[in-house]
Design a protein around this motif. Structure first.
Motif, short mmCIF file in Angstrom:
data_model
loop_
_atom_site.label_atom_id
_atom_site.label_comp_id
_atom_site.label_asym_id
_atom_site.label_seq_id
_atom_site.Cartn_x
_atom_site.Cartn_y
_atom_site.Cartn_z
N ALA A 180 8.47 -1.98 11.48
CA ALA A 180 9.91 -1.71 11.54
C ALA A 180 10.70 -2.98 11.80
O ALA A 180 11.81 -3.16 11.28
N GLU A 181 10.15 -3.88 12.59
CA GLU A 181 10.82 -5.15 12.86
C GLU A 181 10.92 -6.00 11.59
O GLU A 181 11.91 -6.70 11.38
N GLN A 182 9.91 -5.92 10.74
CA GLN A 182 9.90 -6.73 9.53
C GLN A 182 10.70 -6.08 8.39
O GLN A 182 11.34 -6.79 7.61
N TYR A 183 10.68 -4.75 8.31
CA TYR A 183 11.30 -4.09 7.17
C TYR A 183 12.48 -3.18 7.52
O TYR A 183 13.03 -2.53 6.63
N SER A 184 12.86 -3.13 8.78
CA SER A 184 14.02 -2.34 9.22
C SER A 184 13.87 -0.85 8.89
O SER A 184 14.86 -0.13 8.75
N ILE A 185 12.65 -0.40 8.75
CA ILE A 185 12.34 1.01 8.54
C ILE A 185 10.91 1.24 9.00
O ILE A 185 10.06 0.35 8.83
N SER A 186 10.64 2.36 9.61
CA SER A 186 9.29 2.62 10.08
C SER A 186 8.39 3.02 8.91
O SER A 186 8.87 3.56 7.90
N PRO A 187 7.09 2.76 8.99
CA PRO A 187 6.18 3.18 7.91
C PRO A 187 6.19 4.69 7.71
O PRO A 187 6.05 5.18 6.59
N LYS A 188 6.39 5.45 8.79
CA LYS A 188 6.45 6.91 8.67
C LYS A 188 7.65 7.33 7.85
O LYS A 188 7.56 8.22 6.98
N LEU A 244 0.83 -1.21 0.00
CA LEU A 244 0.00 0.00 0.00
C LEU A 244 0.86 1.26 0.00
O LEU A 244 0.56 2.23 -0.69
N ILE A 245 1.93 1.22 0.80
CA ILE A 245 2.82 2.37 0.86
C ILE A 245 3.59 2.52 -0.44
O ILE A 245 3.68 3.62 -1.01
N ASP A 246 4.13 1.43 -0.95
CA ASP A 246 4.94 1.47 -2.17
C ASP A 246 4.15 1.94 -3.38
O ASP A 246 4.71 2.53 -4.31
N SER A 247 2.85 1.67 -3.40
CA SER A 247 2.04 2.02 -4.56
C SER A 247 1.23 3.31 -4.36
O SER A 247 0.35 3.62 -5.16
N TYR A 248 1.55 4.05 -3.28
CA TYR A 248 0.88 5.33 -3.00
C TYR A 248 -0.62 5.18 -2.77
O TYR A 248 -1.37 6.15 -2.95
N VAL A 249 -1.09 4.02 -2.35
CA VAL A 249 -2.52 3.83 -2.15
C VAL A 249 -3.01 4.58 -0.92
O VAL A 249 -4.11 5.13 -0.91
N GLN A 250 -2.21 4.63 0.13
CA GLN A 250 -2.59 5.33 1.36
C GLN A 250 -1.63 6.48 1.63
O GLN A 250 -0.46 6.43 1.27
N GLN A 251 -2.13 7.53 2.28
CA GLN A 251 -1.36 8.74 2.49
C GLN A 251 -0.84 8.91 3.92
O GLN A 251 -0.07 9.82 4.18
N SER A 252 -1.27 8.06 4.85
CA SER A 252 -0.82 8.21 6.24
C SER A 252 -0.62 6.85 6.87
O SER A 252 -1.19 5.85 6.42
#
Length: 217
Positions: A202-210, A173-181
């Motif tokens: 963050a545990e799964q991707y080593s980066i926070s969604p923010k 969802l984040i990668d495809s710009y589907v959601q904005q927050s």
């Protein structure tokens, strides 16, 4: 200056959609960056970047349309479970598994079963709690069998498997710009506690969604 690169999407790959999103995101980001700094840039350079980025996106769209017209494009993959790609591409997920997952050794009938399981999870992904008993019923096994089968095939508990799939969908969802927050993403994949969602992500991707959302702006 942004230079358009030749489209190198592997349309036969199970992650073709992710590749497509990445190829479109890069020129879009160039356009966004130019828009932010338009007052401080040379107008001719801005024009070149806008033209190059727009042409790159147009080339991708034309490639998709050409494949659709000739019936050579299929972006749905029902023969390979998502967990295989997730496992292969994510070291953090590999560490969650109690054994080494070897997709090539998983029988076709078991792969189809996993695809069916994933379909059920995705179909109810906005629910905060997925009832494993109900999930077992839909998969025509007992809850004990569900635990045993998932553990034998992918070396995870059903709950961890579901969590990985939720976060995988959140990343899409984040990668495809589907959601904005972050909150929108969290709610869409069934997390009401945004802080807890961010921690797991963050545990799964080593980066926070923010941070990930911010990197695309």
């Amino acid at each position: 200056m942004h230079t358009a690169k030749k489209n190198t999407i592997d349309w036969n790959s199970p992650d073709a959609l992710e590749q497509l999103a990445q190829h479109i995101r890069n020129p879009l980001q160039s356009i966004i960056n130019v828009s932010k700094t338009s007052t401080a840039c040379d107008p001719k350079n801005i024009e070149k970047i806008l033209f190059s980025s727009s042409k790159e996106i147009n080339d991708i769209v034309e490639d998709i349309l050409a494949k659709v017209r000739t019936n050579t494009l299929s972006l749905t993959y029902h023969d390979r479970p998502d967990i295989f790609h997730i496992y292969e591409s994510n070291e953090n997920v590999r560490k969650m598994c109690t054994g080494e997952l070897q997709p090539q050794k998983v029988a076709k009938i078991d792969q189809n079963w996993l695809v069916g399981l994933e379909r059920e999870v995705y179909g109810n992904i906005n629910q905060e709690y997925l009832d494993l008993n109900e999930l077992s019923y839909k998969m025509a096994v007992s809850e004990r069998q569900l635990h045993r089968k998932v553990a034998n095939l992918v070396f995870l508990t059903p709950n961890k498997y579901v969590r990985i799939l939720r976060l995988h969908r959140a990343r899409q969802l984040i990668d495809s710009y589907v959601q904005q927050s972050v909150s929108q993403v969290a709610y869409t994949v069934g997390y009401k506690d945004v802080h807890y969602f961010s921690k797991l992500f963050a545990e799964q991707y080593s980066i926070s969604p923010k941070q990930l959302l911010g990197s695309f702006r």
